[in-house]
Design a protein around this motif. Sequence first.
Motif, PDB file in Angstrom:
ATOM      1  N   LYS A 119     188.063  58.273  98.158  1.00 33.73           N
ATOM      2  CA  LYS A 119     187.861  57.608  99.453  1.00 33.73           C
ATOM      3  C   LYS A 119     187.965  58.585 100.614  1.00 33.73           C
ATOM      4  O   LYS A 119     187.154  58.562 101.545  1.00 33.73           O
ATOM      5  CB  LYS A 119     188.888  56.490  99.614  1.00 33.73           C
ATOM      6  N   LYS A 125     184.946  60.723 100.660  1.00 30.28           N
ATOM      7  CA  LYS A 125     183.706  59.933 100.661  1.00 30.28           C
ATOM      8  C   LYS A 125     182.787  60.333  99.504  1.00 30.28           C
ATOM      9  O   LYS A 125     181.572  60.508  99.664  1.00 30.28           O
ATOM     10  CB  LYS A 125     182.971  60.073 101.998  1.00 30.28           C
ATOM     11  N   LEU A 126     183.394  60.463  98.334  1.00 26.29           N
ATOM     12  CA  LEU A 126     182.639  60.802  97.130  1.00 26.29           C
ATOM     13  C   LEU A 126     182.214  59.535  96.399  1.00 26.29           C
ATOM     14  O   LEU A 126     182.848  58.479  96.530  1.00 26.29           O
ATOM     15  CB  LEU A 126     183.499  61.662  96.191  1.00 26.29           C
ATOM     16  N   LYS A 127     181.166  59.636  95.602  1.00 24.44           N
ATOM     17  CA  LYS A 127     180.739  58.498  94.788  1.00 24.44           C
ATOM     18  C   LYS A 127     181.597  58.373  93.531  1.00 24.44           C
ATOM     19  O   LYS A 127     181.813  57.276  93.028  1.00 24.44           O
ATOM     20  CB  LYS A 127     179.261  58.647  94.425  1.00 24.44           C
ATOM     21  N   TYR A 128     182.059  59.500  93.033  1.00 23.02           N
ATOM     22  CA  TYR A 128     182.994  59.526  91.909  1.00 23.02           C
ATOM     23  C   TYR A 128     183.568  60.924  91.836  1.00 23.02           C
ATOM     24  O   TYR A 128     183.120  61.849  92.525  1.00 23.02           O
ATOM     25  CB  TYR A 128     182.299  59.155  90.591  1.00 23.02           C
ATOM     26  N   ARG A 130     179.122  69.203  91.563  1.00 21.17           N
ATOM     27  CA  ARG A 130     180.103  68.283  90.987  1.00 21.17           C
ATOM     28  C   ARG A 130     181.382  69.024  90.587  1.00 21.17           C
ATOM     29  O   ARG A 130     182.484  68.520  90.757  1.00 21.17           O
ATOM     30  CB  ARG A 130     179.517  67.583  89.759  1.00 21.17           C
ATOM     31  N   GLN A 189     176.819  60.925  85.388  1.00 20.97           N
ATOM     32  CA  GLN A 189     178.142  61.369  85.809  1.00 20.97           C
ATOM     33  C   GLN A 189     178.716  62.321  84.767  1.00 20.97           C
ATOM     34  O   GLN A 189     178.619  62.070  83.565  1.00 20.97           O
ATOM     35  CB  GLN A 189     179.084  60.178  86.005  1.00 20.97           C
ATOM     36  N   ASP A 207     171.648  62.696  92.633  1.00 25.87           N
ATOM     37  CA  ASP A 207     172.656  62.137  91.712  1.00 25.87           C
ATOM     38  C   ASP A 207     172.102  61.841  90.324  1.00 25.87           C
ATOM     39  O   ASP A 207     172.790  61.214  89.510  1.00 25.87           O
ATOM     40  CB  ASP A 207     173.287  60.854  92.297  1.00 25.87           C
TER      41      ASP A 207
END
Length: 430
Positions: free
Chosen positions: A101, A104-107, A160, A192, A337
């Motif tokens: 959070k 501000k990452l997606k994962y 990543r 991912q 992504d």
Amino acid sequence: MPPKAKAAGKAKGPAKRKLAEEFPPGEVLTDTAKKTWKLGTPIGQGGFGLLYLASDNTPKAVGPDAPYVIKVEPSDNGPLFSELKFYMRAAKPELIGTWIKSRKLKYLGVPKYWGSGLHEKGGKRYRFMVMDRFGTDLQKKFEEGGKRFPRKLVLQLGLRLLDILEYIHDHEYVHADVKASNLLLSHKNPNQVYLVDYGLAYRYSPEGVPKEYKEDPKKCHDGTIEFTSIDAHHGVSPSRRGDLEILGYCMIQWLCSRLPWEDKLQDPVYVRDSKIRCRSNIRDFMKSCFTTGHEPEEMIKFMEEVKTLEYTDKPDYAKLRSILQQGLKSAGATDDDRLDFSVSAGPSSVKAPKRKKAAEKEGSNDETDSAPAKKRRPAQKKEVNGVKKTSVRKTSVKKSSPKKPIREMETPTSPKAEVKKSRGRPKKTA
């Protein structure tokens, strides 16, 4: 008589460790937080532990789509306990969630720690750890693609991994063994990627106080020899700059198929000296990797930036990201992504000659302390649908190898996960 006694002493290391016994499906384990977990079928074995599908829904049977895996080892064994230290300090779900959070990452590709504990059965005690479930590893993808990844994919993986390494480093640890076989795709989302196997993870900055540079001949060449850092070749404990140097070597190999020193991996001094020469002139190093030209400018800049770091320096992760993002732009690509492993036609380097089989002149893969150069790893057997298959894995040099990453074996309905032995670890700081 004396020679016989001497020979018997050589095998004392691995003989003291016990193999885990197999539990029947349905066995219920209770972790230290009093949460219960049910075991499903065993899906792999690594080191001296077994890996099971698992679920926290204990009233129901564990199905093939179980979201967790549990590794179980006899409590007298040390490997799982050592790796637990990292997970319990740095991989709790709430820590990872807060980081995602705030950045501000997606994962974030760090496996989550879900629980651990001790379990007794038949008068014996076992240690267990609950982990996320993963799919296939990137080494298999690399080999399937003719030992080359497309440029866009390599830069995406680099981005990543910078996210992952910045998180690990911020939580006082370094990984020290970044490589394709320790990068696993998510079980549910093939776009991912996660960095696993923290058997070499080292707490470089306990309580915020960085360790000082100190060479130790007993630790020389720890890690996976083709990728390990120059510091590691000198017997220095892992550092943040070492993780980034290793990442650089990985990305270059993924782009051009092989590194210049891969012809003599059985000679760690040669490998060390080759890396030192390459660091002294990075542009020439890149030309030796991309012999047809087309050496990517972003990799030269990346390695030059890593070269400027002192042992205790904090890397400029934002600058390193900017370098890789500029590489994507110059390649006419964007970070969408999506991880596309298909290699387009058009040479970026000369195809490397085939390396000799790693089975020859092989050092033992046992988990023992030994001389620095355990040359190449022997062919290992993997189970696929219950049938043992032999495959040659990446070369490594190690002192002790207590850990394997968690990954799933191939079945008709699920990706592969296997547990891979870690390389020798520097002394850990509790």
